[in-house]
Design a protein around this motif. Structure first.
Motif, PDB file in Angstrom:
ATOM      1  N   UNK A 489       0.997  -1.181  -0.043  1.00 24.10           N
ATOM      2  CA  UNK A 489      -0.206  -0.321  -0.043  1.00 24.10           C
ATOM      3  C   UNK A 489       1.101   1.366   0.153  1.00 24.10           C
ATOM      4  N   UNK A 491       2.365   4.848  -0.270  1.00 21.23           N
ATOM      5  CA  UNK A 491       1.338   6.037   0.745  1.00 21.23           C
ATOM      6  C   UNK A 491       2.301   7.151   0.457  1.00 21.23           C
ATOM      7  N   UNK A 495       4.698  13.890   4.405  1.00 17.78           N
ATOM      8  CA  UNK A 495       3.826  14.075   5.717  1.00 17.78           C
ATOM      9  C   UNK A 495       2.640  14.988   6.211  1.00 17.78           C
TER      10      UNK A 495
ATOM     11  N   UNK B 518      -0.477   6.218  10.133  1.00 13.57           N
ATOM     12  CA  UNK B 518      -0.616   5.674   9.183  1.00 13.57           C
ATOM     13  C   UNK B 518       0.897   4.593   8.314  1.00 13.57           C
ATOM     14  N   UNK B 519       1.710   5.844   8.896  1.00 15.74           N
ATOM     15  CA  UNK B 519       3.036   5.350   8.262  1.00 15.74           C
ATOM     16  C   UNK B 519       3.271   4.316   8.488  1.00 15.74           C
ATOM     17  N   UNK B 522       0.701   1.210   7.695  1.00 14.73           N
ATOM     18  CA  UNK B 522       0.133   1.383   6.266  1.00 14.73           C
ATOM     19  C   UNK B 522      -1.249   0.470   6.126  1.00 14.73           C
ATOM     20  N   UNK B 523      -1.215  -1.361   6.519  1.00 11.63           N
ATOM     21  CA  UNK B 523      -2.253  -2.031   6.102  1.00 11.63           C
ATOM     22  C   UNK B 523      -3.261  -1.477   7.093  1.00 11.63           C
TER      23      UNK B 523
END
Lengths: 514, 772
Positions: A489, A491, A495, B518-519, B522-523
């Motif tokens: 996934x 990203x 950020x 989130x970093x 990620x899943x």
């Protein structure tokens, strides 16, 4: 506290009492002719305020009169006036029968009135009682006519008249009535009485649109199914030998209904079921051509829907429809992607354009128009449209110039296609190119982009099957995407620090927090 | 020794191998075996037509006896006998000479020995150089130290002569040449000297030790006499020990600490700012390249050609040479931009609170936008390729619009960026109030309790600390907890957005934490966002099916979509989160009914989001155009009611837009298929293979390889045969051993029986004799 219990008790008492009362009365009426006057009391209850009492009285009435029919206690023949009864020199027996016959017609009148009652239960029981009377009358006819023809048509006709109310939506009751329509004779007479009724009502209203009435008629008509073979007709309410021309009655009924002007949503409703449940049961479907061409001329979704019926007429009944493709071409506008009948429309268009004998200019015009429309289509439509366009080009190799024109120098020029032109022959589609598809190669949805990529290479021989895609909804597409297994996934690497602060902020430029 | 033996054995076998069978045997017709040839091939030399099987067999057996058998006999024996008899294996010497030599040697040895070992005149038995007689006198005193001391004092020279040199010396002797006789002599003298010295040393040491012994004994006795006096003092001594100990420990600790302390790693040299910047840029470049690759998606090859506008320069600096950079610049820039923002904030304020005037204002704005965008779209119909142009112009006009409105508004809000000091002070205060550790919330209500009632800055702090306290590296269970926390956070954000009034500042404050989580996972993040998207998509679908129309998504959904854009790259060709988000946007823009001004506003937010989603990848979003067109139609329908001011505004915008759009109508090159390599014609000539049969190696290497393979095979077979023969031979030898042992035994038994019989006979004879 005490008072409330009292009233409760009273209520129960009254409930019990009216039941007991009606029961005793009916028993007395049936027991001896002396108590014939008690029938008034029972009939009176039919006009009661309370639904339960009405229902109970209805049941009692149907019981009483069925019994009387069975006994032959109702007068047969033309009914003399009630006032004459006193003067006339008739036997007591005869007087009694005439009296009862009058009560019977009173009762029928009240029941017919009750069909327009507020409570559905009352309606339902009244309907059932009336149908019982119809059956009883069929067995023991009240008129001395020829023996083969003793179905109580008048009673049924008045019943139908009340069913097809001009003011109230009777769809529930009509669906209840459906079970009686299984009987072949009932169905036949209902059909003929509906036809007469439509004539009468529409004539009275000077052919104006009466949505409620027409809706009722439609509900009733759509429930009618004619068996394909006469030999299969075995269910009769009244045992009969004569044969009916069911198909003819069915056809006439529909034609009469369709002859008059209809509200637009009624058009849609009819057109949706037309090709499946109406046309096959008609003896001569070509008679529908007036209706269909009228519908086709209305435009919009109605035109789309009428395509189906027209197609059947053209295809199976050898109908010649001038400028069919021209009209079809003019039907194509952005709304086709958003209407409810999108799947059906694309299915039909696919069939219409499946012939390889169509001229190239026509197919090219369709292709070009679809391509132009695709610029505003949602992804689900695009997933149908792009393979469809590819299929068309496959079927008509002369249209390949749209996606492959190697001879000319590669210099940009204006698109010669004229979107506004309604005639496919005049729109210069063959001189154009499908740059719209090229644009769609950068569509945000990956599947669409991939489908659009196909025009970069020579198309394969095999046609794509679009039938699976026809019913695809956006949510299904979304779910498919959500369920797909992914290994990694990715990203966003830079950020964010605030909601409206990112490297490519658009929202933050126009809106802010709070 | 082993080496010597090996060389010895090898020499032997060589000798055996080389000895040819005697010529007379070769001639013996009984020994000769002629191998019959099946075919006589001309020109072929055959080596093996005539053989001597008997000779070769006996030779092989002999060879085995000399080598294998010897090894077998010596198997499992560590010691070997080395025959050092003079001239034993020397075939040159005649026995007489040998005996003579040996005799002289023997004589010399006895002569020498007297000088060497006889220290005293008379013979005396010694042990460790001491006479045994003396030893018997010494009853006590066995010094344990003495052994080790003595061992340590052996000189290197001595050891060399004792252990290393002896062999060589003796071998030389055994090699025995008369001329070299004098040389060992001198060496022997040397050794004698050495031995003498060592003995002297030893004796001296002995005497010293004895003295020491005496002294210690004396001391012991004295000590015993005064021991009683010291008896009470011992505890104190112990105590002093105790006091000493901690000090020592502390010191030890310190030493150890210093020892184990993280030493400064030999790091790379300190980077200059330039280098750092370069590295950062490189990292970003690789990430950007990755992103672009993903943007091209599966159909990368196809896309390369189509996306010609993505030049090599683009790849490098991560910028797109379009309207975008202008926008970002504008955002980061100085003052007036912030003011513009504020102004917009005002507008937004109006929307949220539903103030009528401002709503109207906003509506006008929206109309203005719409008009512009319509122009854009009209153009769009003809040229979709240049849609970014339109967008740019939109933005431009938007900005101007903002400026225009800005002048009207006098009241300026407090700037959003609080001064640094204030911020710090606030943080300080917050820190003072908040505890430093937080448990990870187990459920959504926990999180809500944790965060509710705090300011946005404090909430951010709380979350930050929670994350730090529960970092996955600290405990195994933390990972799952934090993964759950992400879902709760999203829910919380949704709640904040649906509150009345919505608390978007807090949402904004929490963004860094959400990004961080989130970093980290990620899943989990992907799953959480996906479920939210699919839930709301599902509910929208349901309402659509039931009612035929659906309301615009709520603010929480808009915020979620925005956060999605922040967390996941929307430019990817296919992405598990952003692709469904795209579809959701599309669904919302096409199917949701616009019934109020609020809906219009939401729709415009969605449009902005859609634009943001595709801004990098430059993709086409038809629903966006459709929606704006629809809005336009809505406004046009009540055009008659519009005030003159609005009309003027619209006209202005219209003119601006027209200026921005290029004059030339769009043009399109006719499409051509991608150039493809022509497929070669199928040829019908038969395929001829010239090489029949087994294929041999063609090149030199292959031939060499084949040869080696063949050789190896043969050698392998030969070795196998040899081994078999060896084992057979050994088995035979073993059997013969057993047989011989048995025969010996039988013989001995027989002998015994015989002797017994004779004894018996004698005894009986004696008896008989006696009787007589």
């Amino acid at each position: 506290m005490a008072s409330s219990t009292d009233s409760n008790v009273k209520g129960e008492n009254s409930q019990v009492s009216y039941k007991k009362y009606i029961n005793t009365k009916t028993d007395r009426v049936l027991q001896s002719k002396k108590h014939a006057n008690d029938i008034f009391d029972v009939i009176e209850y039919l006009q009661s305020e309370k639904d339960k009492e009405v229902i109970f009285a209805t049941n009692a009435c149907s019981k009483v009169f069925c019994q009387l029919f069975y006994r032959g206690d109702l007068y047969v023949g033309d009914l003399p006036e009630e006032e004459d009864l006193v003067n006339g020199d008739r036997s007591a027996e005869e007087k009694y029968r005439i009296f009862m016959r009058h009560r019977y017609s009173n009762c029928v009148e009240l029941l017919l009135e009750n069909i327009g009652h507020k409570a559905f239960q009352v309606k339902e029981t009244s309907l059932c009682a009336l149908m019982k009377f119809v059956a009883a009358e069929g067995k023991h006819p009240l008129q001395n006519l020829d023996e083969h023809y003793n179905f109580p048509r008048e009673l049924l006709q008045t019943l139908v008249e009340h069913l097809l109310s001009e003011k109230e939506d009777m769809s529930l009751l009509i669906s209840r009535f459906q079970e009686f329509l299984e009987m072949d004779d009932v169905r036949y007479y209902v059909m003929s009485s509906v036809r007469d009724n439509i004539y009468r009502v529409m004539g009275r209203n000077k052919k104006a649109v009466i949505p409620v009435y027409q809706n009722n008629v439609f509900t009733l008509l759509s429930t009618i199914n004619v068996p394909s073979e006469a030999s299969k007709m075995k269910h009769f309410l009244v045992r009969q030998d004569c044969k009916f021309e069911h198909k003819r009655a069915f056809e006439q009924m529909w034609l009469v209904f369709l002859k008059f002007k209809l509200p637009s949503n009624m058009y849609k409703k009819i057109l949706v079921i037309l090709h499946e449940s109406i046309m096959p049961q008609m003896s001569d479907p070509t008679l529908l051509i007036d209706f269909l061409s009228a519908a086709y001329d209305i435009g919009g979704a109605i035109s789309l829907l009428s395509l189906n019926g027209l197609f059947i007429l053209i295809h199976k009944h050898n109908l010649d429809y001038p400028d069919f493709y021209k009209k079809l071409y003019s039907l194509l506008d952005p709304s086709i992607f958003h209407v409810k009948y999108r799947a059906r429309f694309f299915h039909l268009v696919n069939i219409f354009l499946s012939s390889t004998h169509l001229p190239a200019y026509l197919v090219a015009a369709f292709v070009k128009r679809f391509a132009r429309l695709s610029l505003t289509a949602p992804p689900t439509s695009l997933l149908i449209l792009l393979p469809f366009i590819c299929n068309l080009i496959r079927r008509h190799p002369s249209c390949r110039v749209l996606i492959h024109r190697p001879s000319t120098a590669e210099e940009p020029c204006d698109d010669p296609y004229v979107m506004e032109e309604e005639d496919p022959a005049q729109c210069h589609a063959l001189e154009s190119s499908l740059w719209e598809i090229k644009t769609l190669q950068k569509h945000y949805h990956p599947d669409v982009a991939k489908a659009a990529m196909k025009i970069n290479e020579p198309l394969t021989e095999q046609e794509d099957d679009i039938s699976e895609l026809l019913e695809l909804s956006t949510f299904e597409l979304m779910e498919r995407e959500l369920k797909a297994e992914r290994k990694t996934i990715p990203l966003e690497f830079d950020t964010a620090t605030e909601l409206l602060k990112s490297s490519r902020e658009v929202l933050g430029v126009h809106f802010s927090l709070e | 020794m082993m080496r010597k033996q090996q060389t010895f054995s090898r020499g032997l076998s060589d000798k055996v191998r080389k000895s040819k069978a005697a010529p007379e045997i070769q001639k013996n017709p009984f020994e000769v075996k002629i191998n019959r040839k099946k075919f006589d091939v001309l020109g072929r030399k055959s080596k093996h037509d005539v053989g001597l099987p008997g000779v070769s067999r006996s030779r092989a057996i002999q060879k085995r006896k000399d080598t294998l058998l010897k090894e077998f006999r010596l198997k499992d024996k560590n010691n070997t006998f080395i025959d050092r008899r003079f001239g034993e294996y020397d075939s040159k010497l005649t026995p007489e000479e040998k005996i003579l030599q040996r005799f002289t040697l023997e004589r010399q040895r006895t002569q020498d020995r007297k000088d060497m070992y006889n220290l005293n005149e008379e013979e005396e038995l010694t042990h460790y150089g001491q006479s045994l007689a003396e030893m018997e006198k010494m009853t006590d005193v066995i010094d344990s130290d003495s052994d080790s001391e003595e061992k340590g004092l052996l000189s290197a020279e001595l050891t060399a002569t004792h252990f290393g040199g002896g062999g060589g010396l003796l071998r030389k002797k055994s090699a025995g040449d008369e001329e070299e006789e004098h040389k060992p002599r001198s060496r022997q003298e040397l050794i004698e000297e050495l031995i003498f010295k060592s003995k002297q040393e030893k004796r001296e040491r002995q005497t010293q030790k004895e003295e020491a012994q005496e002294l210690t004994e004396k001391l012991d006795q004295e000590w015993k006499s005064i021991q009683n006096l010291l008896a009470h003092k011992t505890p104190k001594a112990e105590r002093t020990d105790e006091t000493d100990k901690p000090k020592l420990d502390q010191y030890d600790m310190m030493v150890r600490e210093l020892g184990f302390e993280m030493k400064a790693q030999p790091s790379e040299k300190l980077k200059s700012a330039e280098e750092l910047a370069r590295e950062e840029r490189q990292r970003l470049q690789t990430l950007e390249a990755d992103r672009l690759k993903r943007m091209m998606g599966d159909a990368e090859e196809d896309a390369v050609q189509t996306n010609t506008h993505v030049s090599a320069d683009d790849m490098n600096d991560g910028f797109i040479l379009d309207g975008d950079d202008r926008k970002t610049l504008a955002y980061k820039d100085g003052k007036w931009n912030i003011e513009g923002e504020e102004e917009e904030k005002e507008d937004e304020d109006g929307d949220e609170e539903g103030g009528e005037e401002e709503d109207e204002d906003d509506e006008d704005d929206a109309e203005g936008e719409d008009d512009e965008e319509e122009e854009g779209e009209d153009d769009e119909e003809d040229d979709a390729d240049e849609d970014h142009c339109d967008l740019q112009s939109d933005e431009g006009s938007e900005d101007e619009d903002g400026q225009g409105a800005e002048e009207e508004q006098l009241c300026a809000e407090e700037p959003p960026a609080v001064s640094e000091e204030q911020k710090k002070a606030a943080q300080e205060a917050a820190r003072a109030e908040l505890p430093y550790t937080f448990p990870a919330p187990e459920s959504y209500s926990d999180l809500k309790q944790l965060l509710q009632g705090h300011g946005s800055e404090q909430q951010r702090l709380i979350l930050d600390r929670t994350l730090k306290c529960n970092h996955p590296s600290l405990s195994a269970g933390n990972k799952a907890k934090l993964q759950k926390l992400f879902g709760f956070l999203l829910e919380y954000v949704g709640d904040l957005a649906t509150q009345n009034p919505p608390d978007l500042r807090t949402v904004s404050a929490l963004i860094p934490q959400i990004c961080g989580l989130c970093q980290m996972f990620p899943e989990a993040a992907c799953k959480a966002v996906q479920t939210l998207l699919s839930d709301s998509g599902h509910s929208m679908e349901e309402t659509l099916e039931v009612k035929g129309r659906a309301p615009m998504p709520d603010l929480d959904m808009l915020v979620l979509l925005k956060i999605t854009a922040l967390l996941f790259p929307s430019s990817d060709f296919r992405h598990p989160v952003t692709t469904p988000a795209f579809l959701f946007l599309s669904q919302a823009l096409t199917r949701c009914a616009v019934v109020s001004l609020e809906d219009v506003c939401k729709g415009l937010v969605l449009c902005c989001l859609a634009l943001e989603y595709v801004s990098l990848s430059q993709r086409i979003f038809p629903e966006l155009l459709n929606f704006l067109l629809g809005l336009l139609h809505l406004t046009v329908s009540d055009k008659h009611n519009m005030g003159t001011a609005v009309c003027v505004c619209v006209c202005d915008l219209h003119r601006e837009i027209l200026d921005a759009i290029p004059e030339k109508p769009s043009q399109h090159a006719p499409l051509v298929f991608k150039k493809k390599k022509p497929i070669p014609l199928k040829l019908f000539t038969p395929k001829i293979v010239l090489d029949y049969g087994k294929k041999r190696g063609n090149t030199k290497e292959e031939k060499e390889r084949e040869r080696l393979k063949h050789k190896y095979k043969r050698e392998f077979k030969g070795a196998l045969r040899e081994i078999r023969k060896d084992t057979r031979f050994l088995a035979r030898e073993k059997l013969s051993d057993v047989m011989s042992r048995d025969a010996e035994r039988k013989r001995k038994v027989k002998e015994l029986y015989g002797s017994l019989a004779t004894q018996e006979g004698e005894w009986k004879a004696l008896k008989r004799k006696n009787r007589k």
